[in-house]
Design a protein around this motif. Structure first.
Motif, PDB file in Angstrom:
ATOM      1  N   TRP A  12       0.682  -1.250  -0.032  1.00 58.81           N
ATOM      2  CA  TRP A  12       0.168   0.068  -0.067  1.00 58.81           C
ATOM      3  C   TRP A  12       1.000   1.346  -0.077  1.00 58.81           C
ATOM      4  CZ3 TRP A  12      -4.856   0.095  -1.413  1.00 58.81           C
ATOM      5  CH2 TRP A  12      -5.735  -1.061  -1.306  1.00 58.81           C
ATOM      6  N   VAL A  13       2.011   1.431   0.717  1.00 61.02           N
ATOM      7  CA  VAL A  13       2.859   2.453   0.644  1.00 61.02           C
ATOM      8  C   VAL A  13       3.413   2.592  -0.635  1.00 61.02           C
ATOM      9  CG1 VAL A  13       5.057   3.262   1.449  1.00 61.02           C
ATOM     10  CG2 VAL A  13       3.498   2.232   3.287  1.00 61.02           C
ATOM     11  N   VAL A  32      -2.416   6.024   3.050  1.00 62.38           N
ATOM     12  CA  VAL A  32      -2.528   4.783   2.643  1.00 62.38           C
ATOM     13  C   VAL A  32      -3.838   4.346   3.543  1.00 62.38           C
ATOM     14  CG1 VAL A  32      -1.965   2.387   3.776  1.00 62.38           C
ATOM     15  CG2 VAL A  32      -0.329   3.991   2.952  1.00 62.38           C
ATOM     16  N   LEU A  58       3.055   0.610   9.006  1.00 65.99           N
ATOM     17  CA  LEU A  58       3.492   1.366   8.147  1.00 65.99           C
ATOM     18  C   LEU A  58       4.878   1.897   8.066  1.00 65.99           C
ATOM     19  CD1 LEU A  58      -0.183   3.195   7.469  1.00 65.99           C
ATOM     20  CD2 LEU A  58       0.962   1.324   5.997  1.00 65.99           C
TER      21      LEU A  58
END
Length: 309
Positions: A12-13, A32, A58
């Motif tokens: 996602w990052v 995100v 994250l």
């Protein structure tokens, strides 16, 4: 959407950063969250330290991407995807997870792992695993805590050495002087002179032990890559510069290492030149808190028997 681990966080990052925009760490977190449509319940889920489990994951994803050269840390907590990151994003497209195994073969990541291994070899660890129970004796959890701190310091040392190697020669020379001052050299007045800009015969700095300059420490600082070792010829040149200034003792500091012949040459000089390689350099910087800061203090408690007496 639920993100269960660091591997999914990386997906996602990278998906967010593919637009090549510059973002702060907080912007990446929020980006995100919006992109993956993460629920408030997942955001509120906490680990034992009280930090959000999602933001912790994250954070690890961002950190690993920087080490692998996928993201560039432009300045403190500000990031942008690298050309390598854009290339790897295409290669990893469609993957549900991006693991550390996917980083193998990336130059920055391989160098980081190599330096990490070298650092661990140079340090002494007394490893005790929680699963161990020798002769039924109680485990020493203080050793566990100290080992955990050692592991953290190892990673910090590798990153610190990498930053020094990427710095300018001028910055490195000044950093070395700050370290020696922090170690107590230069007296209460912190007397020193940075001479690197004048290229004074290989003398990059002078620490003055007294106001009159009767006892001085002459320094040469070489900002080299890990594979660019310092040989005996450099030490001979430094010794000549020392003698040209009427002194016989100095400190040679490098971000790399010294060859066997250089070490043997220094031994023959009987302490006239002190050698500090990259590993010892970052060890000293961590010990004297130069280039690092204390993030958190952990306390280990025990019963006060005197109180009960």
């Amino acid at each position: 959407m639920i993100i269960n681990n660091h591997n999914q966080s990386r997906v996602w990052v990278l998906c967010l950063m593919m637009d090549n925009q510059v973002r702060t760490r907080q912007d990446i977190y929020q980006g995100v969250i919006d992109l993956a449509k993460i629920s408030d319940d997942e955001i509120g889920d906490q680990i034992s330290s009280g930090q959000s489990r999602l933001l912790n994951s994250l954070g690890w994803a961002i950190s690993s991407f920087v080490k692998a050269g996928v993201l560039n840390r432009i300045s403190r907590s500000i990031y942008q995807v690298t050309p390598l990151g854009l290339k790897m994003a295409k290669q990893w497209k469609g993957k549900a997870e991006i693991t550390e195994k996917d980083f193998i073969g990336l130059n920055d990541w391989d160098n980081y792992q190599k330096n990490l291994l070298e650092r661990k070899k140079s340090q002494s660890y007394k490893h005790v695993k929680y699963s161990e129970n020798l002769d039924g004796q109680e485990l020493d959890f203080k050793i566990q805590a100290k080992n955990a701190i050692k592991e953290i310091e190892t990673e910090i040392a590798v990153e610190l050495l990498n930053k020094l190697q990427q710095s300018t020669p001028l910055f490195f020379e000044k950093a070395v002087l700050k370290l020696l001052l922090a170690m107590g050299y230069g007296g209460k007045e912190n007397l020193f002179e940075h001479t690197g800009k004048s290229h004074d015969g290989g003398i990059d700095g002078v620490i003055k032990q007294d106001p009159l300059g009767i006892q001085n420490i002459y320094i040469q600082a070489k900002r080299y890559a890990s594979n660019n070792t310092v040989g005996s010829k450099e030490l001979q040149s430094f010794l000549g510069a020392l003698q040209g200034n009427g002194v016989e003792r100095g400190v040679f500091i490098t971000t790399s290492s010294f060859t066997k012949s250089a070490k043997e040459y220094a031994q023959k000089l009987l302490g006239k030149i002190v050698l500090i390689d990259g590993q010892e350099l970052v060890t000293l910087m961590i010990k004297y808190k130069v280039g690092i800061q204390i993030k958190e203090v952990l306390e280990i408690c025990e019963i006060d028997d005197d109180f009960f007496e």
